[in-house]
Design a protein around this motif. Structure first.
Motif, PDB file in Angstrom:
ATOM      1  N   GLY A  13      -3.748 -92.620  -6.082  1.00 26.42           N
ATOM      2  CA  GLY A  13      -5.002 -93.369  -6.245  1.00 26.42           C
ATOM      3  C   GLY A  13      -4.731 -94.860  -6.331  1.00 26.42           C
ATOM      4  N   GLY A  14      -5.712 -95.578  -6.930  1.00 26.76           N
ATOM      5  CA  GLY A  14      -5.665 -97.033  -6.944  1.00 26.76           C
ATOM      6  C   GLY A  14      -4.497 -97.630  -7.721  1.00 26.76           C
ATOM      7  N   LEU A  15      -3.916 -96.872  -8.658  1.00 26.14           N
ATOM      8  CA  LEU A  15      -2.732 -97.341  -9.380  1.00 26.14           C
ATOM      9  C   LEU A  15      -1.660 -97.820  -8.389  1.00 26.14           C
ATOM     10  N   ALA A  16      -1.482 -97.028  -7.334  1.00 27.86           N
ATOM     11  CA  ALA A  16      -0.469 -97.363  -6.329  1.00 27.86           C
ATOM     12  C   ALA A  16      -0.794 -98.690  -5.643  1.00 27.86           C
ATOM     13  N   ASP A  17      -2.068 -98.903  -5.335  1.00 28.76           N
ATOM     14  CA  ASP A  17      -2.462-100.155  -4.667  1.00 28.76           C
ATOM     15  C   ASP A  17      -2.151-101.351  -5.565  1.00 28.76           C
ATOM     16  N   VAL A  18      -2.465-101.195  -6.851  1.00 28.94           N
ATOM     17  CA  VAL A  18      -2.277-102.310  -7.777  1.00 28.94           C
ATOM     18  C   VAL A  18      -0.789-102.636  -7.925  1.00 28.94           C
ATOM     19  N   VAL A  19       0.025-101.591  -8.154  1.00 32.86           N
ATOM     20  CA  VAL A  19       1.450-101.836  -8.414  1.00 32.86           C
ATOM     21  C   VAL A  19       2.168-102.324  -7.141  1.00 32.86           C
ATOM     22  N   ILE A 165      -3.859 -99.833 -19.080  1.00 35.15           N
ATOM     23  CA  ILE A 165      -4.629 -98.587 -18.938  1.00 35.15           C
ATOM     24  C   ILE A 165      -5.362 -98.636 -17.600  1.00 35.15           C
ATOM     25  N   HIS A 166      -4.973 -97.777 -16.679  1.00 32.71           N
ATOM     26  CA  HIS A 166      -5.736 -97.675 -15.427  1.00 32.71           C
ATOM     27  C   HIS A 166      -6.810 -96.613 -15.562  1.00 32.71           C
ATOM     28  N   ASN A 167      -6.607 -95.690 -16.477  1.00 24.75           N
ATOM     29  CA  ASN A 167      -7.596 -94.626 -16.640  1.00 24.75           C
ATOM     30  C   ASN A 167      -7.367 -93.963 -17.993  1.00 24.75           C
ATOM     31  N   ILE A 168      -8.326 -94.135 -18.888  1.00 25.66           N
ATOM     32  CA  ILE A 168      -8.106 -93.653 -20.265  1.00 25.66           C
ATOM     33  C   ILE A 168      -8.283 -92.142 -20.380  1.00 25.66           C
ATOM     34  N   THR A 216      -6.409-103.689 -19.421  1.00 23.98           N
ATOM     35  CA  THR A 216      -7.030-102.725 -18.521  1.00 23.98           C
ATOM     36  C   THR A 216      -7.611-103.481 -17.339  1.00 23.98           C
ATOM     37  N   VAL A 217      -8.231-102.742 -16.408  1.00 21.46           N
ATOM     38  CA  VAL A 217      -8.390-103.295 -15.066  1.00 21.46           C
ATOM     39  C   VAL A 217      -9.769-103.867 -14.728  1.00 21.46           C
ATOM     40  N   SER A 218     -10.600-104.039 -15.737  1.00 22.14           N
ATOM     41  CA  SER A 218     -11.830-104.824 -15.534  1.00 22.14           C
ATOM     42  C   SER A 218     -12.362-105.246 -16.901  1.00 22.14           C
ATOM     43  N   LEU A 248      -9.757-107.976 -13.810  1.00 23.03           N
ATOM     44  CA  LEU A 248     -10.224-107.239 -12.634  1.00 23.03           C
ATOM     45  C   LEU A 248      -9.115-107.115 -11.578  1.00 23.03           C
ATOM     46  N   ASN A 249      -8.964-105.915 -11.028  1.00 28.37           N
ATOM     47  CA  ASN A 249      -8.031-105.735  -9.909  1.00 28.37           C
ATOM     48  C   ASN A 249      -8.532-106.508  -8.691  1.00 28.37           C
ATOM     49  N   GLY A 250      -7.597-106.861  -7.838  1.00 28.14           N
ATOM     50  CA  GLY A 250      -7.988-107.411  -6.539  1.00 28.14           C
ATOM     51  C   GLY A 250      -7.677-106.380  -5.472  1.00 28.14           C
ATOM     52  N   SER A 302     -12.393 -90.437  -1.800  1.00 28.17           N
ATOM     53  CA  SER A 302     -12.233 -90.354  -3.257  1.00 28.17           C
ATOM     54  C   SER A 302     -11.300 -89.226  -3.663  1.00 28.17           C
ATOM     55  N   ARG A 303     -10.662 -89.406  -4.817  1.00 28.51           N
ATOM     56  CA  ARG A 303     -10.032 -88.249  -5.439  1.00 28.51           C
ATOM     57  C   ARG A 303     -11.152 -87.292  -5.820  1.00 28.51           C
ATOM     58  N   PHE A 304     -10.933 -85.972  -5.632  1.00 26.13           N
ATOM     59  CA  PHE A 304     -11.920 -85.005  -6.092  1.00 26.13           C
ATOM     60  C   PHE A 304     -11.695 -84.821  -7.596  1.00 26.13           C
ATOM     61  N   GLU A 306     -13.972 -85.081 -11.548  1.00 21.00           N
ATOM     62  CA  GLU A 306     -15.286 -85.222 -12.203  1.00 21.00           C
ATOM     63  C   GLU A 306     -15.676 -86.676 -12.406  1.00 21.00           C
ATOM     64  N   GLN A 307     -14.657 -87.510 -12.689  1.00 16.58           N
ATOM     65  CA  GLN A 307     -14.896 -88.944 -12.899  1.00 16.58           C
ATOM     66  C   GLN A 307     -15.750 -89.555 -11.803  1.00 16.58           C
ATOM     67  N   LYS A 308     -15.547 -89.064 -10.573  1.00 18.26           N
ATOM     68  CA  LYS A 308     -16.123 -89.741  -9.400  1.00 18.26           C
ATOM     69  C   LYS A 308     -17.565 -89.343  -9.111  1.00 18.26           C
ATOM     70  N   PHE A 379     -17.587 -92.871 -14.883  1.00 21.66           N
ATOM     71  CA  PHE A 379     -16.961 -94.074 -15.426  1.00 21.66           C
ATOM     72  C   PHE A 379     -15.971 -94.557 -14.373  1.00 21.66           C
ATOM     73  N   GLU A 380     -15.678 -95.837 -14.371  1.00 22.41           N
ATOM     74  CA  GLU A 380     -14.758 -96.357 -13.346  1.00 22.41           C
ATOM     75  C   GLU A 380     -14.022 -97.571 -13.905  1.00 22.41           C
ATOM     76  N   PRO A 381     -12.748 -97.393 -14.270  1.00 19.40           N
ATOM     77  CA  PRO A 381     -11.994 -98.501 -14.859  1.00 19.40           C
ATOM     78  C   PRO A 381     -12.081 -99.788 -14.027  1.00 19.40           C
ATOM     79  N   CYS A 382     -11.805 -99.676 -12.739  1.00 22.27           N
ATOM     80  CA  CYS A 382     -12.074-100.814 -11.853  1.00 22.27           C
ATOM     81  C   CYS A 382     -12.736-100.285 -10.581  1.00 22.27           C
ATOM     82  N   GLY A 383     -11.958 -99.472  -9.846  1.00 16.34           N
ATOM     83  CA  GLY A 383     -12.440 -99.004  -8.551  1.00 16.34           C
ATOM     84  C   GLY A 383     -12.015 -99.992  -7.483  1.00 16.34           C
ATOM     85  N   LEU A 384     -11.361 -99.470  -6.474  1.00 15.12           N
ATOM     86  CA  LEU A 384     -10.983-100.322  -5.343  1.00 15.12           C
ATOM     87  C   LEU A 384     -11.822 -99.966  -4.120  1.00 15.12           C
ATOM     88  N   SER A 385     -12.225 -98.689  -4.029  1.00 15.28           N
ATOM     89  CA  SER A 385     -12.920 -98.239  -2.819  1.00 15.28           C
ATOM     90  C   SER A 385     -14.190 -99.040  -2.558  1.00 15.28           C
TER      91      SER A 385
HETATM   92  C1  GLC Z   1      -7.445 -95.785 -11.816  1.00 15.62           C
HETATM   93  C2  GLC Z   1      -8.957 -95.944 -11.924  1.00 15.62           C
HETATM   94  C3  GLC Z   1      -9.546 -96.883 -10.918  1.00 15.62           C
HETATM   95  C4  GLC Z   1      -8.715 -98.151 -10.776  1.00 15.62           C
HETATM   96  C5  GLC Z   1      -7.270 -97.768 -10.462  1.00 15.62           C
HETATM   97  C6  GLC Z   1      -6.362 -98.980 -10.320  1.00 15.62           C
HETATM   98  O1  GLC Z   1      -7.058 -94.775 -10.990  1.00 15.62           O
HETATM   99  O2  GLC Z   1      -9.617 -94.699 -11.864  1.00 15.62           O
HETATM  100  O3  GLC Z   1     -10.859 -97.248 -11.311  1.00 15.62           O
HETATM  101  O4  GLC Z   1      -9.224 -98.959  -9.740  1.00 15.62           O
HETATM  102  O5  GLC Z   1      -6.749 -96.982 -11.496  1.00 15.62           O
HETATM  103  O6  GLC Z   1      -6.360 -99.778 -11.465  1.00 15.62           O
END
Ligand code: GLC
Ligand code: ADP
Length: 490
Positions: A13-19, A165-168, A216-218, A248-250, A302-304, A306-308, A379-385
């Protein structure tokens, strides 16, 4: 950075994009950033030209000595990446679990090992970082080790830790009597202000209790998790309020750019949007839909989970069948959600297309080919999609929560401001109304073009967040220095 995911090597998921992206922007500011990851089987050693370093290291997991090697390569030719290689823990088909969506039974052991190995790897390569930046529960033990088992280790006296915290909702919570000895902590540290969390041993709690700084990411999610969305961690976070940053993530616009995206049949941009129609046609063809420009195409990647908001999506799809719409969904994960969606595809084959794998090229084709993008997250910690879809001129339909609230504003017909369609109560009717709202806007070309233009103009580049990251790293370094001086005086 110590993480369990990082593009381009391994992504769930988005963790990979951020790192995989944040370090590039830090590097541009002149910082020496390095990344430590597990060497999962899917990471292709030949493709990434991994070199093996001449160390044979071991760490203790429970009573066992586990050995590992370090492999290395460069991200973008200038950021060293170190992969922890251990056959037992990481040489398997999945990342966190198998195809059924169930996590591996030994995940706690895997990430205890990884956290310990990351600490030893840093020492072996003689890289003394100012900050170790840990991401999500998999690395939550690292700040705790540095302040307990490694408190007297001079190597780390000037190293501070940040826990993001990317996702609590993923905390890594396990029973204490077996986990504590497995991880090598003392019972002394199993207290409510340290490792203990409602009678369990919780990896995230360890990160939150011991890291010098928490982030955290937002900004909105940072507030939400100190209250009702805290998943039990709200009190822990409130007590550390002063140390909590919400940044906020970019997104990486050099990668997510319809102008040069080679996964697309045709390229386009805000000033030359005509070719988006070709991308739409291509997507309709790929989904076996009727090819018709007038049909409102709605995408979802999206990941399948419940969050989504898949409960809302599944219900809404049935309720909007009277509209001239086509819906294409790409995702993987929870099999109940997957089966619910596949059933809808079976009921409405001309209007619903469901793809149940991880598919990078198709994700780009959906971002480009759809008119609107569904993201009704609970809920959505940040969301990249939603940010990616903006870059492709595709209008996000979102719930007003977390990072979605920070990035998407509701389009107003009166003053034509806003870059998406937003609903603010997590309820089926609200969501269906917002889809119908977007559908009606789509029928008015003038308004829709204005909305698309607002989407294209939205900018969530890392350049904006990087200053806040630097400020956070500086704060972490100052805190650590103060802590070390205090310890020495003691
Ligand atoms: C998590 C969150 C998502 C966030 C991503 C990167 O997977 O669910 O909202 O964008 O991490 O921080
Ligand atoms: P989360 O991290 O919670 O999954 P984000 O919106 O932050 O949500 O990031 C999701 C990322 O994963 C986006 O880059 C999205 O395109 C990608 N993604 C999710 N599912 C898939 C899939 N099945 N195939 C390809 N990419 C996917």
């Amino acid at each position: 950075m110590v993480s369990s995911e990082c593009v381009p090597y391994v992504k769930v998921g988005g963790l990979a994009d951020v790192v995989g992206t944040l370090p590039k922007y830090l590097k541009k500011q002149g910082h020496d950033v390095r990344i430590i990851l597990p060497k999962y089987r899917i990471i292709d050693g030949v493709k990434y030209n991994l070199k093996i370093l001449p160390y044979r290291l071991t760490v203790k997991v429970g009573k066992e000595q586990e050995s590992f090697r370090i492999k290395t390569c460069f991200l973008d030719d200038n950021i060293p990446v170190y992969f922890i290689e251990n056959m037992r823990y990481f040489n398997r088909l999945g990342i966190y679990g198998d195809d059924s969506g169930i996590g591996y039974g030994d995940n706690r052991e895997r990430y205890i090992f990884f956290s310990k190995a990351a600490i030893e790897a840093v020492k072996a390569i003689m890289f003394r970082p100012d900050v170790i930046h840990c991401h999500d529960w998999h690395t939550g033990l690292i700040p705790a080790y540095l302040k307990t088992t490694h408190a007297d280790d001079g190597f780390f006296w000037n190293t501070s830790t940040i826990y993001t915290i990317h996702n609590i909702s993923y905390q890594g919570s396990f029973e204490a009597p077996t986990t504590l000895p497995m991880a090598g902590f003392s019972w002394e540290d199993y207290k409510s202000d340290k490792l203990e969390f409602y009678n369990t041993f919780n990896f995230m709690k360890a990160g939150l209790a011991y890291a010098d700084i928490i982030s955290t990411v937002s900004p909105t999610y940072a507030k939400e998790i100190q209250g009702v969305a805290g998943n039990g961690m709200e009190v822990v976070l409130q007590t550390r309020k002063k140390d909590v940053f919400g940044i906020l993530n970019g997104v990486d616009y050099s990668y997510w750019n319809p102008e040069n995206d080679n996964n697309l049949i045709a390229n386009y941009s805000a000033s030359n949007v005509e070719n988006k129609k070709l991308c739409k046609k291509y997507l309709q063809g790929k989904c076996d839909f009727a090819i018709d420009e007038k049909t409102f195409v709605i995408g979802c990647v999206s990941r399948f989970d419940e969050q989504k908001g898949f409960d809302l999506i599944i219900d809404a799809i049935k309720k909007i069948q009277h509209l001239n719409i086509q819906i294409v969904i790409l995702g993987s994960g929870n099999t109940t959600i997957r089966d619910g969606l596949l059933y809808l595809k079976h009921l409405y084959p001309q209007k619903v297309s469901v793809w149940t794998n991880y598919n990078e090229p198709l994700s780009h084709q959906i971002y480009a080919g759809a008119d609107a993008f569904l993201m009704p997250s609970k809920f959505e910690p940040c969301g990249l999609s939603q940010i990616i879809s903006l870059a492709y001129g595709t209008i996000p339909i979102v719930n007003k929560t977390g990072g979605l609230a920070d990035t998407i504003s509701n389009f107003s017909k009166d003053n034509t401001s806003g870059n998406g369609v937003v609903f603010d109560l997590y309820k089926g009717e609200q969501f269906v109304d917002s889809i119908i709202n977007a559908y009606n806007l789509y029928q008015n070309k003038l308004l829709w073009n204005k909305l698309m233009n607002n989407a294209f103009l939205s900018n969530y580049s890392w350049d904006k967040s990087i200053k806040q990251y630097e400020n956070m790293y500086n704060t972490a370094v100052e805190k650590r220095t103060a802590y070390t001086i205090y310890q020495i005086q003691k």
